[in-house]
Motif scaffolding. Sequence first.
Motif, PDB file in Angstrom:
ATOM      1  N   ALA A 533       0.831  -1.204   0.000  1.00 14.77           N
ATOM      2  CA  ALA A 533       0.000   0.000   0.000  1.00 14.77           C
ATOM      3  C   ALA A 533       0.861   1.248   0.000  1.00 14.77           C
ATOM      4  CB  ALA A 533      -0.923  -0.001   1.214  1.00 14.77           C
ATOM      5  N   TYR A 539      -2.467   3.949  -4.264  1.00 15.87           N
ATOM      6  CA  TYR A 539      -2.599   2.600  -4.812  1.00 15.87           C
ATOM      7  C   TYR A 539      -2.230   1.570  -3.751  1.00 15.87           C
ATOM      8  CZ  TYR A 539       2.511   2.787  -5.472  1.00 15.87           C
ATOM      9  OH  TYR A 539       3.864   2.909  -5.278  1.00 15.87           O
ATOM     10  N   GLU A 540      -2.781   0.380  -3.901  1.00 15.05           N
ATOM     11  CA  GLU A 540      -2.456  -0.739  -3.027  1.00 15.05           C
ATOM     12  C   GLU A 540      -2.790  -2.037  -3.745  1.00 15.05           C
ATOM     13  OE1 GLU A 540      -5.378  -1.826   0.199  1.00 15.05           O
ATOM     14  OE2 GLU A 540      -5.995   0.259  -0.140  1.00 15.05           O
ATOM     15  N   SER A 541      -2.227  -3.145  -3.261  1.00 11.49           N
ATOM     16  CA  SER A 541      -2.515  -4.459  -3.825  1.00 11.49           C
ATOM     17  C   SER A 541      -3.089  -5.345  -2.741  1.00 11.49           C
ATOM     18  CB  SER A 541      -1.255  -5.089  -4.420  1.00 11.49           C
ATOM     19  OG  SER A 541      -0.267  -5.259  -3.416  1.00 11.49           O
ATOM     20  N   ILE A 542      -3.950  -6.281  -3.152  1.00  9.42           N
ATOM     21  CA  ILE A 542      -4.609  -7.159  -2.200  1.00  9.42           C
ATOM     22  C   ILE A 542      -4.500  -8.600  -2.695  1.00  9.42           C
ATOM     23  CG2 ILE A 542      -6.222  -5.389  -1.429  1.00  9.42           C
ATOM     24  CD1 ILE A 542      -8.340  -6.683  -3.226  1.00  9.42           C
ATOM     25  N   VAL A 586      -5.691  -3.818 -12.255  1.00  9.65           N
ATOM     26  CA  VAL A 586      -6.482  -2.893 -11.446  1.00  9.65           C
ATOM     27  C   VAL A 586      -7.922  -3.384 -11.454  1.00  9.65           C
ATOM     28  CG1 VAL A 586      -7.333  -0.541 -11.190  1.00  9.65           C
ATOM     29  CG2 VAL A 586      -4.987  -0.944 -11.958  1.00  9.65           C
ATOM     30  N   ARG A 588     -10.373  -2.070  -9.143  1.00 13.58           N
ATOM     31  CA  ARG A 588     -11.277  -0.976  -8.784  1.00 13.58           C
ATOM     32  C   ARG A 588     -10.452   0.204  -8.308  1.00 13.58           C
ATOM     33  NH1 ARG A 588     -11.955  -4.698  -4.520  1.00 13.58           N
ATOM     34  NH2 ARG A 588     -11.304  -3.886  -2.477  1.00 13.58           N
ATOM     35  N   GLY A 589     -11.124   1.335  -8.081  1.00 18.84           N
ATOM     36  CA  GLY A 589     -10.473   2.523  -7.555  1.00 18.84           C
ATOM     37  C   GLY A 589     -10.202   3.562  -8.615  1.00 18.84           C
ATOM     38  N   ASP A 595      -9.741   6.877  -2.472  1.00 19.11           N
ATOM     39  CA  ASP A 595     -10.239   5.824  -3.348  1.00 19.11           C
ATOM     40  C   ASP A 595      -9.078   5.273  -4.165  1.00 19.11           C
ATOM     41  OD1 ASP A 595     -11.959   4.116  -4.707  1.00 19.11           O
ATOM     42  OD2 ASP A 595     -12.440   5.603  -6.248  1.00 19.11           O
ATOM     43  N   ILE A 598      -6.838  -0.356  -6.700  1.00 20.02           N
ATOM     44  CA  ILE A 598      -6.655  -1.658  -6.065  1.00 20.02           C
ATOM     45  C   ILE A 598      -6.137  -2.643  -7.102  1.00 20.02           C
ATOM     46  CG2 ILE A 598      -7.747  -3.528  -4.790  1.00 20.02           C
ATOM     47  CD1 ILE A 598      -7.633  -0.896  -3.272  1.00 20.02           C
ATOM     48  N   GLN A 600      -4.818  -6.496  -8.024  1.00 17.82           N
ATOM     49  CA  GLN A 600      -5.045  -7.860  -7.560  1.00 17.82           C
ATOM     50  C   GLN A 600      -4.664  -8.839  -8.666  1.00 17.82           C
ATOM     51  OE1 GLN A 600      -9.164  -9.255  -7.016  1.00 17.82           O
ATOM     52  NE2 GLN A 600      -8.570  -9.991  -4.979  1.00 17.82           N
TER      53      GLN A 600
END
Length: 756
Positions: A533, A539-542, A586, A588-589, A595, A598, A600
């Motif tokens: 993150a 931005y961030e990754s999950i 990406v 979403r976001g 916001d 995201i 993934q």
Amino acid sequence: MLRTHAAASISSRPFFSGAEVSHYPSTLRPIALAVALMATPGLGLAQSGSPKPDQATQAGAVTALPEITISATRTERASDKVPNTVTVIDRAALLKREARNLKDLLDDEVDLAVRSAATRFSAAGSSLGRAGNEGLNIRGLEGNQVLMMVDGIRLPQAFSFGAFASGRADQVDLDALSRAEVLRGPASAQFGSDGLAGALSLSSLSPEDLLKDGKTQAGLLRSSLATVDRSQRLSGAFAFQQGEWQHLLQLSLARGHETQNRGERKDLNSLRTAPNPADIHSENLLAKTALRLSPSQRLQATLELRQRRQDTEVLSGRAPVVNDKTPSAVIDLDAQDRLNRRRVSLEHRYDDLNGEWLQSLHSQIYVQHSETRQRSVEDRHQSPDRIREGYYREELIGFSSQAQTQLSGQRLSYGIDLSRNRISGLRDGTVPPAGESFPSKPFPDTDASQIGAFVQSEIETGSLSLIPGLRYERYRLSPKSSGYSGAVVSLSDQALTPRLGLVWRASETVQPYAQWALGFRAPTADQVNNGFANPVHGYESIGNPDLKAERAQSLELGLRGRVAEQLRWQLSAYRNRYRDFISQQVVRGSGKPKDPLIFQSINLNQARIQGVEARVFWQAQPGLELSAALARSRGHSEQNGERSPLDTVQPDRAQLGARWERGDWSWSANWQLAAAKRAQDSSVASQFLTPRYQVLDLGLGWRVQPGWRLQAQLNNVGNSRYWRWADVRGLAANNTELDAYTAPGRQLQVSLAAEF
């Protein structure tokens, strides 16, 4: 429109016909025509990696024996009696090829490539070239989609995150090997996960490789010099026998520098095209002790130690302009890379051809620890200096067992494979990016467990060999949340991978074959959990608990032929379909702090790769061997109904080889040709497309006296300036330092080997 038309034209065209020759670029047409004319029905073949000089018989006989492969079926089988394409490089060929690494060893295989990008990375951004010899590309797929093993034990996976990148092909030392096999097509039915495109199976030296012809002690010494990286190499192996005990000790030492290219600018900044200065040291130790418990049983213990150190002065990482307006300009960048791999294994072998119901049982338990560490120290003009440190580590423990039972008209093979791999990584340093903190983990510490069971039957009925196989495998990723900032998700799944092979001995001179196989590759720890993150930059990754394995379905059809034992040929065509390719996207976001974007890893696209290959080997007369090979493939991926070329697919390639031995002297010539990368085969219009090239390599050998041999190899005799597509893929066409990515020019390698 171009991409759709290209893909459609490939799928509508037959696998191989005489008309295919006209589609080849002009540089490849002579070889394509020669192969097509030589490989006509009524001839014959046993597939082999290259001419094997030691098979040139004495006293005028010229029978070329087929190689024995183990990887194709996990059993010993002649390479001209398997239903797929396999390359076998035995110990004699390894010694004669003058290869420094896997990239050199497999360079003349027209459907293989080892990526090795120019070393032009940065401290906190690009990882270009930092992985060294990254891995093996088989018919258009590479990285962790190719299974790589030593003695049946998996090599560490490739991993990259930001400026950190660790490869796979530098994990082995060629002087410690007794043979190498490359299997094309999904290998999941034999070996489980990762063999989506194929497998590289390496075997290390054993005492019996040296203790031949009744010897109780034997050894090998070899010293070599190479101008391409100003390297010096010394290796030795010694084996001896005492009663029922056999022992082997092998040691290799290498000292070298950066690999040369055709770049001439030696600026001390990013305008530089000459290679960045580097010092490279590597050592390898292999020790084995074997005890024959009985005429049918053998116990062997193995210790293997491998380490490699590279110190690089990254002159290309320096800024060309340094003044008060560029406070963050880099004025110096130094890097240290360390690779270590340690393996201990214990193997038990039972072999008794007269056994009532069990003729063979091979079992092995092993432990392997591997680690790649990288450190970069960056000196900036006015901004605070930066340090980046990181590591990627695997701790593998496993057990495998395989048995064979001979039944009426068939050989039954069956076994199990169990493993647990503890995978971890760390990012550390000073002056982290805004919104981040050090130390941090790119993914949580994860236990990757696999359990698999397989069964295979080799049925011989008249002129047909039918080889069905089936494997069940279950895998599980169990992450640990300790020290990890993101959310943690677990994943488990299973796969059933069948395959069916057929070899038809239609006549003494022609053998059609076919294989259909399914394959899969389980997601890696960093694909399932990649929590990262940066709220400042939005931005961030999950993680993704629903991530599925990548899947493959492959069909290969071929013809092998032979004429009077001197001429062998093979034609093959394949069509491989892949689905659920894993890609980070990406989901979403909007990219705003409240916001964030995201990222993934998701199962995204499908892909298809198809191609044709031809190979010819002719033992023209005692001591004279000629070979030719040709490969053409096309591939595309598909996402939301739109097709895009697969950049990992190589341009058309061809090879002509000759080797002649007479008395104490031998010479060899190898001519490689590669077509230009076509615009319609590139997914990005702006990337650099490699022009066509041809390269001639020459070799000379002299048996100074019995047991002593002097060899010299002159590569790229014409000092051609060229680029390999595998090494420059993704490079922008408007890059002003294109010469920095050229392949080496003219180079000489000399070696002296002694056997006793």
